[in-house]
Design an enzyme around this catalytic site. Structure first.
Site, mmCIF file in Angstrom:
data_model
loop_
_atom_site.group_PDB
_atom_site.id
_atom_site.type_symbol
_atom_site.label_atom_id
_atom_site.label_comp_id
_atom_site.label_asym_id
_atom_site.label_seq_id
_atom_site.Cartn_x
_atom_site.Cartn_y
_atom_site.Cartn_z
ATOM 1 C CD GLU A 1 20.891 2.950 7.376
ATOM 2 O OE1 GLU A 1 20.861 3.883 8.284
ATOM 3 O OE2 GLU A 1 22.089 2.318 7.365
ATOM 4 C CG ASP B 1 -1.762 -1.075 1.329
ATOM 5 O OD1 ASP B 1 -2.184 -1.865 0.425
ATOM 6 O OD2 ASP B 1 -1.654 -1.611 2.719
ATOM 7 C CG ASP C 1 26.062 3.534 11.518
ATOM 8 O OD1 ASP C 1 24.793 3.668 11.209
ATOM 9 O OD2 ASP C 1 26.452 4.660 12.107
ATOM 10 C CD GLU D 1 -8.427 -2.819 -1.851
ATOM 11 O OE1 GLU D 1 -9.040 -2.943 -0.449
ATOM 12 O OE2 GLU D 1 -7.801 -3.475 -2.330
ATOM 13 C CD GLU E 1 26.141 18.222 -15.237
ATOM 14 O OE1 GLU E 1 25.417 19.417 -15.941
ATOM 15 O OE2 GLU E 1 27.059 17.799 -15.688
ATOM 16 C CE1 TYR F 1 15.018 32.569 -20.065
ATOM 17 C CE2 TYR F 1 13.584 30.834 -19.273
ATOM 18 C CZ TYR F 1 14.541 31.342 -20.324
ATOM 19 O OH TYR F 1 14.932 30.572 -21.152
ATOM 20 C CG ASN G 1 -4.426 -5.442 -2.563
ATOM 21 O OD1 ASN G 1 -3.361 -6.146 -2.945
ATOM 22 N ND2 ASN G 1 -4.792 -4.488 -1.638
ATOM 23 C CD1 TRP H 1 17.032 40.881 -12.415
ATOM 24 C CD2 TRP H 1 14.978 40.260 -13.100
ATOM 25 N NE1 TRP H 1 16.344 41.686 -11.787
ATOM 26 C CE2 TRP H 1 14.895 41.540 -12.276
ATOM 27 C CE3 TRP H 1 13.672 40.020 -13.453
ATOM 28 C CZ2 TRP H 1 13.879 42.194 -11.621
ATOM 29 C CZ3 TRP H 1 12.587 40.628 -12.894
ATOM 30 C CH2 TRP H 1 12.726 41.790 -12.148
ATOM 31 C CG ASN I 1 21.484 5.096 12.123
ATOM 32 O OD1 ASN I 1 21.131 5.018 10.979
ATOM 33 N ND2 ASN I 1 22.549 5.146 12.633
ATOM 34 C CD GLU J 1 23.281 6.955 7.742
ATOM 35 O OE1 GLU J 1 23.337 5.968 8.511
ATOM 36 O OE2 GLU J 1 24.009 8.082 7.791
#
Length: 632
Positions: A383, A48, A502, A247, A517, A541, A310, A621, A405, A381
């Site tokens: 993870e 979900d 870690d 749903e 970029e 601009y 689903n 500008w 963490n 990290e």
């Protein structure tokens, strides 16, 4: 996931990961194969999914699908009993996803080991999340379903928490004005409109599956206006007459129109316009409707992946492109041979036609190509994972990490994690460090391209005195330049978890420059946009137009080089702002691109926003910006 791998996969999938195998006999990815972007993760499940975009990152919130076991250790069909927390991941590039762990939402009957936040709720299904600035501060609101009986809300000051329950009870129930008659009061979606007003969508189910009229027009979806605090409701809910509704409420705004989308039901025989199990959509001029049915845009997952169930989705915009996040049983199918109702998140591109209709989404395992490179000279990290074999994650007690963490764990010989499009720049890297904890120890081999690719360095990990006793270790690496997929391949002779991991970070050679970029930054202001001439970049601009990105600076001084041009013969000024402070300005005269450098600029450290803003001073500008580079 690890328990399942032990029971089912040691012989079938991961026989090459046995403790005595050499490190180059690396394990195999389960479902997210290197080079593909879907599913978003395969070291754990998530159903979900809902997307929130904030500060150049996409955050995905998911129901906590997890394997449920029979007494004999086999996996049984999903009974949704494990859906009492919310999983969170995030990415800046759509390939490498950071695992932020689980929000322990449900707290009733000692759910989540007594750590549940909403003490009245026993479940937390199908989250949706919104950000709103209140009294000058960004606040985050997480709406969830307590099964099918009501909608709750949590609040936080960041997208990952910590979260609290401001109401202490369900925000929506069938007793809420206008909510009577809703069969399933679940699957919330939230919209904060351009004027700051919030709207909450929910509902589903068929009142009488034996009645064709009830199947065709269940009238069980609702929308209600939220109070200014986003934790209260205003007035009465309004019925959304979504044909063949099942749903999964969804809502997004495009070109001033409001798109309500939902999963079409499976009951009975449908006209061709309402295909069973697909995502249909309606369009209206107001967030509270009325809405007119327009069509469908996402087939049931079975059409793409050979396993159905689903359908659940959310539409979102990120860096000027539109996407849909949805779930499919791809990981569980790869692990079990049968999805058994366990779901995982995917993202594919979504396209609006010029007339406002939506093209059919082409869902696949390839997913979205990586949209920005990963900077290895910032702390990353562990993870944060593009692809992996064998590992899982757990809450970490290491200092200095993000809230809640996590660390990589369940590391065995031959396991690995990988990240995509790591940009070492032209100067290259000279060393690598990692924060690790261990009682056994092992090695981290740093390889390019594949688990058996070019070895650029090896970090020896000894015992640190405990699996949550952390030590930062460092090793030299072969000078590596350019953009690569990087694999961290783990080796060791222990039979249990070798060590925990870690975070990691490379150190650049002193001459190394990191380039960002402009077209990959977030563009803002009245007229800012992307350009392809005189280079691929951004056009700023109007006064105040900007391109910006988030950066972690470990050191307080850098030199910055910007390539740019003016749009005419005049002079354009571009201010460099770091952490909200202007630290210098670039001036571009004429249309020929030039590079300018600000040397030894002092600035804020830590996680900051870097912004290039066109200024009113010194002539015109209009400015074109190509890229920003910084060096130590």
């Amino acid at each position: 996931m690890k328990r399942l791998s032990v029971v089912f996969l040691v012989c079938a999938l991961w026989f090459s990961c046995l403790p005595q195998a050499p490190a180059h006999a690396a394990g195999n990815a389960v479902a997210k194969l290197p080079g593909n972007s879907n599913p978003l993760m395969d070291h754990k499940l998530g159903a979900d999914p809902y997307a929130l975009v904030y500060n150049d990152r996409v955050y995905i919130y998911m129901s906590s699908d997890a394997y449920v076991y029979n007494s004999n250790g086999t996996v049984k069909d999903n009974d949704f009993s494990a859906l009492n927390k919310i999983h969170v991941i995030s990415s800046a590039d759509m390939v490498n996803w950071t695992d932020h762990g689980a929000i322990p939402v449900a707290g009733s009957n000692n759910a989540n080991n007594g750590q549940g936040i909403a003490k009245w709720a026993s479940l937390s299904w199908a989250p949706s999340v919104a950000k709103k600035t209140i009294n000058g501060r960004d606040k985050f609101f997480l709406y969830f379903a307590n099964g099918a009986s009501g909608i709750g809300v949590l609040t936080a000051d960041s997208p990952v928490g910590p979260w609290s329950d401001p109401v202490g009870r369900a925000l929506l129930t069938t007793s809420t004005p206008g909510m009577s008659g809703v069969t399933w009061l679940f699957d919330p979606a939230v919209l904060v409109d351009d004027d700051g007003t919030g709207y909450l969508y929910s509902g589903g189910g068929i009142p009488n599956t034996s009645d064709p009229a009830s199947v065709a027009n269940p009238k069980t979806a609702r929308v209600i206006k939220l109070g200014a605090d986003m934790t209260s409701v205003v007035g009465s809910a309004v019925t959304i007459d979504a044909p063949y509704l099942f749903e999964d409420s969804g809502m997004h705004k495009y070109n001033g129109k409001y798109y309500y989308s939902y999963c079409i039901n499976f009951t009975g025989t449908h006209p061709a316009a309402y295909p069973a199990g697909e995502i249909g959509y309606m369009v209206g001029d107001s967030p509270m409707g009325p809405f007119t049915y327009k069509g469908h845009f996402l087939k049931n997952p079975y059409a793409f992946f050979g396993v159905g169930g689903n359908n659940h989705h959310a539409v979102f915009q990120f860096k000027n492109e539109w996407y849909v996040v949805y779930h499919a049983q791809t990981v569980s199918k790869a692990v079990l041979g049968d999805g058994k109702g366990y779901r995982s998140p995917h993202i594919n591109k979504l396209v609006h036609n010029s007339d406002g209709t939506i093209q059919e989404v082409k869902a696949d395992m390839a997913g979205i190509p990586q949209i920005v490179n990963l900077n290895p000279y910032n702390r990353v990290e562990a993870e944060t994972i593009g692809w992996n074999a064998g590992i899982t994650t757990e809450p970490s007690r290491a200092a200095g990490g993000p809230f809640n963490n996590q660390n990589v764990t369940s590391i065995n010989n031959g396991d690995w994690i990988a990240v995509g499009n790591v940009d070492f720049g032209t100067g290259g890297a000279k060393s690598f460090k990692a924060n690790v904890a261990s009682t056994a120890g092992g090695k981290i081999e740093i390889r390019l391209g594949s688990p058996a690719g070019t070895l650029i360095g090896t970090l020896n990990v000894g015992s640190t005195g405990g699996n949550q006793t952390w030590r930062e270790l460092e090793t030299t690496v072969n000078n590596t330049t350019g953009v690569h997929r990087v694999y961290f391949v783990f080796s060791g002779t222990g039979t249990g978890n070798l060590f925990n991991f870690d975070y990691w970070q490379f150190t650049a050679n002193s001459s190394s420059a990191t380039r960002v970029e402009a077209e990959n930054m977030t563009l803002g202001g009245t007229y800012a946009g992307k350009i392809s001439s005189p280079f691929n970049g951004a056009a700023l601009y109007a006064n105040g137009d900007y391109s910006a990105y988030n950066q972690y600076f470990a050191f307080p001084t850098h030199s910055f080089t910007l390539r740019g041009a003016s749009s005419n013969s005049g002079t354009a000024r571009v201010d460099l702002q770091i952490g909200g402070t202007t630290v210098g300005s670039f001036y571009f005269t004429g249309t020929a691109p030039t590079t300018q450098t600000l040397s030894n600029i002092s600035h804020a450290t830590g996680p900051v926003e870097v912004r290039l803003t066109v200024s009113t001073d010194n002539g015109t500008w209009d400015a074109y910006v190509d890229y920003l580079e910084y060096t130590n």
